[in-house]
Each structure stands twice: as structure tokens, then as C-alpha cells.
Write a protein that holds these residues in place. Sequence first.
Motif, PDB file in Angstrom:
ATOM      1  N   VAL A   4       0.851  -1.188   0.000  1.00 12.51           N
ATOM      2  CA  VAL A   4       0.000   0.000   0.000  1.00 12.51           C
ATOM      3  C   VAL A   4       0.887   1.238   0.000  1.00 12.51           C
ATOM      4  O   VAL A   4       1.836   1.339   0.786  1.00 12.51           O
ATOM      5  N   TYR A   5       0.574   2.149  -0.925  1.00 11.80           N
ATOM      6  CA  TYR A   5       1.316   3.404  -1.060  1.00 11.80           C
ATOM      7  C   TYR A   5       0.333   4.548  -0.889  1.00 11.80           C
ATOM      8  O   TYR A   5      -0.725   4.548  -1.503  1.00 11.80           O
ATOM      9  N   GLU A   6       0.686   5.538  -0.096  1.00  4.76           N
ATOM     10  CA  GLU A   6      -0.093   6.762   0.006  1.00  4.76           C
ATOM     11  C   GLU A   6       0.764   7.861  -0.612  1.00  4.76           C
ATOM     12  O   GLU A   6       1.841   8.169  -0.105  1.00  4.76           O
ATOM     13  N   LEU A   7       0.285   8.405  -1.737  1.00 10.18           N
ATOM     14  CA  LEU A   7       1.105   9.326  -2.524  1.00 10.18           C
ATOM     15  C   LEU A   7       0.337  10.553  -2.962  1.00 10.18           C
ATOM     16  O   LEU A   7      -0.863  10.484  -3.214  1.00 10.18           O
ATOM     17  N   GLU A   8       1.077  11.630  -3.115  1.00  9.44           N
ATOM     18  CA  GLU A   8       0.521  12.787  -3.804  1.00  9.44           C
ATOM     19  C   GLU A   8       0.688  12.534  -5.293  1.00  9.44           C
ATOM     20  O   GLU A   8       1.589  11.810  -5.718  1.00  9.44           O
ATOM     21  N   LEU A   9      -0.175  13.105  -6.099  1.00 12.91           N
ATOM     22  CA  LEU A   9      -0.145  12.851  -7.544  1.00 12.91           C
ATOM     23  C   LEU A   9       1.198  13.216  -8.163  1.00 12.91           C
ATOM     24  O   LEU A   9       1.642  12.576  -9.111  1.00 12.91           O
ATOM     25  N   ARG A  10       1.875  14.206  -7.609  1.00  6.68           N
ATOM     26  CA  ARG A  10       3.179  14.607  -8.141  1.00  6.68           C
ATOM     27  C   ARG A  10       4.245  13.529  -7.915  1.00  6.68           C
ATOM     28  O   ARG A  10       5.324  13.580  -8.503  1.00  6.68           O
ATOM     29  N   GLU A  11       3.936  12.524  -7.093  1.00 11.05           N
ATOM     30  CA  GLU A  11       4.869  11.438  -6.805  1.00 11.05           C
ATOM     31  C   GLU A  11       4.613  10.191  -7.657  1.00 11.05           C
ATOM     32  O   GLU A  11       5.263   9.162  -7.470  1.00 11.05           O
ATOM     33  N   LEU A  12       3.695  10.287  -8.601  1.00  8.85           N
ATOM     34  CA  LEU A  12       3.335   9.130  -9.415  1.00  8.85           C
ATOM     35  C   LEU A  12       4.507   8.566 -10.213  1.00  8.85           C
ATOM     36  O   LEU A  12       4.590   7.358 -10.415  1.00  8.85           O
ATOM     37  N   ASP A  13       5.407   9.431 -10.664  1.00  5.10           N
ATOM     38  CA  ASP A  13       6.511   8.945 -11.495  1.00  5.10           C
ATOM     39  C   ASP A  13       7.352   7.910 -10.762  1.00  5.10           C
ATOM     40  O   ASP A  13       7.702   6.864 -11.303  1.00  5.10           O
ATOM     41  N   GLY A  14       7.685   8.159  -9.494  1.00  2.00           N
ATOM     42  CA  GLY A  14       8.469   7.203  -8.715  1.00  2.00           C
ATOM     43  C   GLY A  14       7.705   5.914  -8.452  1.00  2.00           C
ATOM     44  O   GLY A  14       8.272   4.820  -8.512  1.00  2.00           O
ATOM     45  N   PHE A  15       6.407   6.047  -8.187  1.00  2.00           N
ATOM     46  CA  PHE A  15       5.557   4.877  -7.962  1.00  2.00           C
ATOM     47  C   PHE A  15       5.525   3.994  -9.206  1.00  2.00           C
ATOM     48  O   PHE A  15       5.704   2.777  -9.131  1.00  2.00           O
ATOM     49  N   VAL A  16       5.331   4.612 -10.375  1.00  2.00           N
ATOM     50  CA  VAL A  16       5.260   3.857 -11.626  1.00  2.00           C
ATOM     51  C   VAL A  16       6.603   3.185 -11.926  1.00  2.00           C
ATOM     52  O   VAL A  16       6.640   2.029 -12.358  1.00  2.00           O
ATOM     53  N   LYS A  17       7.690   3.864 -11.668  1.00  2.00           N
ATOM     54  CA  LYS A  17       9.015   3.242 -11.851  1.00  2.00           C
ATOM     55  C   LYS A  17       9.154   2.000 -10.982  1.00  2.00           C
ATOM     56  O   LYS A  17       9.669   0.967 -11.430  1.00  2.00           O
ATOM     57  N   ASP A  18       8.704   2.084  -9.728  1.00  2.00           N
ATOM     58  CA  ASP A  18       8.754   0.929  -8.833  1.00  2.00           C
ATOM     59  C   ASP A  18       7.909  -0.225  -9.360  1.00  2.00           C
ATOM     60  O   ASP A  18       8.339  -1.377  -9.342  1.00  2.00           O
ATOM     61  N   VAL A  19       6.713   0.085  -9.831  1.00  2.00           N
ATOM     62  CA  VAL A  19       5.829  -0.955 -10.367  1.00  2.00           C
ATOM     63  C   VAL A  19       6.471  -1.613 -11.583  1.00  2.00           C
ATOM     64  O   VAL A  19       6.501  -2.836 -11.702  1.00  2.00           O
ATOM     65  N   LEU A  20       7.013  -0.805 -12.482  1.00  2.00           N
ATOM     66  CA  LEU A  20       7.622  -1.344 -13.695  1.00  2.00           C
ATOM     67  C   LEU A  20       8.854  -2.195 -13.400  1.00  2.00           C
ATOM     68  O   LEU A  20       9.173  -3.114 -14.160  1.00  2.00           O
ATOM     69  N   SER A  21       9.527  -1.925 -12.296  1.00  2.00           N
ATOM     70  CA  SER A  21      10.685  -2.745 -11.945  1.00  2.00           C
ATOM     71  C   SER A  21      10.264  -4.147 -11.493  1.00  2.00           C
ATOM     72  O   SER A  21      11.047  -5.087 -11.547  1.00  2.00           O
ATOM     73  N   GLU A  22       9.014  -4.280 -11.070  1.00  2.00           N
ATOM     74  CA  GLU A  22       8.505  -5.575 -10.609  1.00  2.00           C
ATOM     75  C   GLU A  22       7.589  -6.253 -11.614  1.00  2.00           C
ATOM     76  O   GLU A  22       7.379  -7.464 -11.546  1.00  2.00           O
ATOM     77  N   PHE A  23       6.999  -5.473 -12.524  1.00  2.00           N
ATOM     78  CA  PHE A  23       5.964  -6.007 -13.411  1.00  2.00           C
ATOM     79  C   PHE A  23       6.050  -5.283 -14.746  1.00  2.00           C
ATOM     80  O   PHE A  23       5.573  -4.159 -14.878  1.00  2.00           O
ATOM     81  N   SER A  24       6.663  -5.915 -15.728  1.00  2.00           N
ATOM     82  CA  SER A  24       6.891  -5.231 -17.000  1.00  2.00           C
ATOM     83  C   SER A  24       6.044  -5.756 -18.152  1.00  2.00           C
ATOM     84  O   SER A  24       6.104  -5.225 -19.253  1.00  2.00           O
ATOM     85  N   GLY A  25       5.239  -6.789 -17.904  1.00  2.00           N
ATOM     86  CA  GLY A  25       4.391  -7.331 -18.953  1.00  2.00           C
ATOM     87  C   GLY A  25       3.267  -8.142 -18.361  1.00  2.00           C
ATOM     88  O   GLY A  25       3.436  -8.810 -17.352  1.00  2.00           O
ATOM     89  N   GLY A  26       2.095  -8.049 -18.969  1.00  2.00           N
ATOM     90  CA  GLY A  26       0.916  -8.747 -18.476  1.00  2.00           C
ATOM     91  C   GLY A  26      -0.231  -7.771 -18.343  1.00  2.00           C
ATOM     92  O   GLY A  26      -0.285  -6.743 -19.020  1.00  2.00           O
ATOM     93  N   VAL A  27      -1.153  -8.098 -17.452  1.00  2.00           N
ATOM     94  CA  VAL A  27      -2.361  -7.292 -17.267  1.00  2.00           C
ATOM     95  C   VAL A  27      -2.334  -6.607 -15.912  1.00  2.00           C
ATOM     96  O   VAL A  27      -2.053  -7.245 -14.893  1.00  2.00           O
ATOM     97  N   ILE A  28      -2.606  -5.317 -15.925  1.00  2.00           N
ATOM     98  CA  ILE A  28      -2.783  -4.558 -14.691  1.00  2.00           C
ATOM     99  C   ILE A  28      -4.253  -4.158 -14.606  1.00  2.00           C
ATOM    100  O   ILE A  28      -4.750  -3.420 -15.456  1.00  2.00           O
ATOM    101  N   VAL A  29      -4.934  -4.713 -13.619  1.00  2.00           N
ATOM    102  CA  VAL A  29      -6.349  -4.415 -13.397  1.00  2.00           C
ATOM    103  C   VAL A  29      -6.414  -3.195 -12.488  1.00  2.00           C
ATOM    104  O   VAL A  29      -5.840  -3.193 -11.393  1.00  2.00           O
ATOM    105  N   LEU A  30      -7.110  -2.162 -12.953  1.00  2.00           N
ATOM    106  CA  LEU A  30      -7.238  -0.910 -12.207  1.00  2.00           C
ATOM    107  C   LEU A  30      -8.647  -0.780 -11.655  1.00  2.00           C
ATOM    108  O   LEU A  30      -9.624  -0.844 -12.408  1.00  2.00           O
ATOM    109  N   ARG A  31      -8.733  -0.597 -10.349  1.00  2.00           N
ATOM    110  CA  ARG A  31     -10.040  -0.473  -9.711  1.00  2.00           C
ATOM    111  C   ARG A  31     -10.064   0.778  -8.852  1.00  2.00           C
ATOM    112  O   ARG A  31      -9.072   1.137  -8.240  1.00  2.00           O
ATOM    113  N   GLY A  32     -11.206   1.431  -8.824  1.00  2.00           N
ATOM    114  CA  GLY A  32     -11.386   2.635  -8.028  1.00  2.00           C
ATOM    115  C   GLY A  32     -12.651   3.334  -8.470  1.00  2.00           C
ATOM    116  O   GLY A  32     -13.172   3.077  -9.560  1.00  2.00           O
ATOM    117  N   ASP A  33     -13.152   4.220  -7.633  1.00  2.00           N
ATOM    118  CA  ASP A  33     -14.363   4.965  -7.955  1.00  2.00           C
ATOM    119  C   ASP A  33     -14.161   5.832  -9.186  1.00  2.00           C
ATOM    120  O   ASP A  33     -13.032   6.042  -9.638  1.00  2.00           O
TER     121      ASP A  33
END
Length: 138
Positions: A4-33
Amino acid sequence: MKKVYELELRELDGFVKDVLSEFSGGVIVLRGDLAAGKTTLVKEFAKQLDCSEEVTSPTFSLQQCYGEKIFHYDIYNHGLEHFISLGMLEELEKDGLHFIEWGDEALIELLESVGIDVMSIDINKISDKAREYSVCIH
């Protein structure tokens, strides 16, 4: 394992880099209101993957493709059964990252059963400038 990450939108770039380092291919299911930031997150992934195309929500078109390796789907209006009936599961076998907005546990189980790598990201809007992202690789 869920992170779980609590981030300001301006911090998305670092979050996405972290995700891509762990998951570079396949399906990412996005859920939210509505307006939680699902498409905003896909925009940041596209930016990190050097895609210069404009990323827009595929709400009415069901699928958008950006380059040859980024695929973006929205099953809100039509649901999983319609998605399957159109043969879209075959699309998910293409090499690259596939983002599916509004997917559910049934979709995740289906993808796992056919051997497709799946990550889910649940987005919770904390404020106009901050979100909580719960990430799970299935």
C-alpha cells in the motif's frame, strides 16, 4: 502480497518506476471509484514507457492502443462477459502491458487460469492531490 502506497499525484513517477521494476508485462487491473485516477495512472505508465501519444479513457471505445506495447481497456459500460464475447481475451496475449479499468475478481481469476500474469491496483482518492494505491501481484 499486497503493498500500500499513500502518494501525492506529483509522486506518481516514482511509484510507476517501482511498479515497472517488478511487473513489465501482463495485465494490470485498475479499480477505483469514478475520477479516482485510473486513466491518470495509465498516462504516467505511458510516459515512463516513452509513449508520446495522448492517453485517453477508452470508456466508449472499449480499447485504446498506444504504440505496440501499451493497451488500455475499460469494461465499465459493457462488463466482463461482453469483453470476452468480443474475443478480447486474445488481445491480452499480446506482448506488452494491458491496463483494464473496472476489472473485478472474476476477471483476475480468469486471467490467472489461462496463465496470464496479473497485477491489481486499487485506487482510493484521499484528496484532490493524493491517492492510496494498493498493489497486488497475483
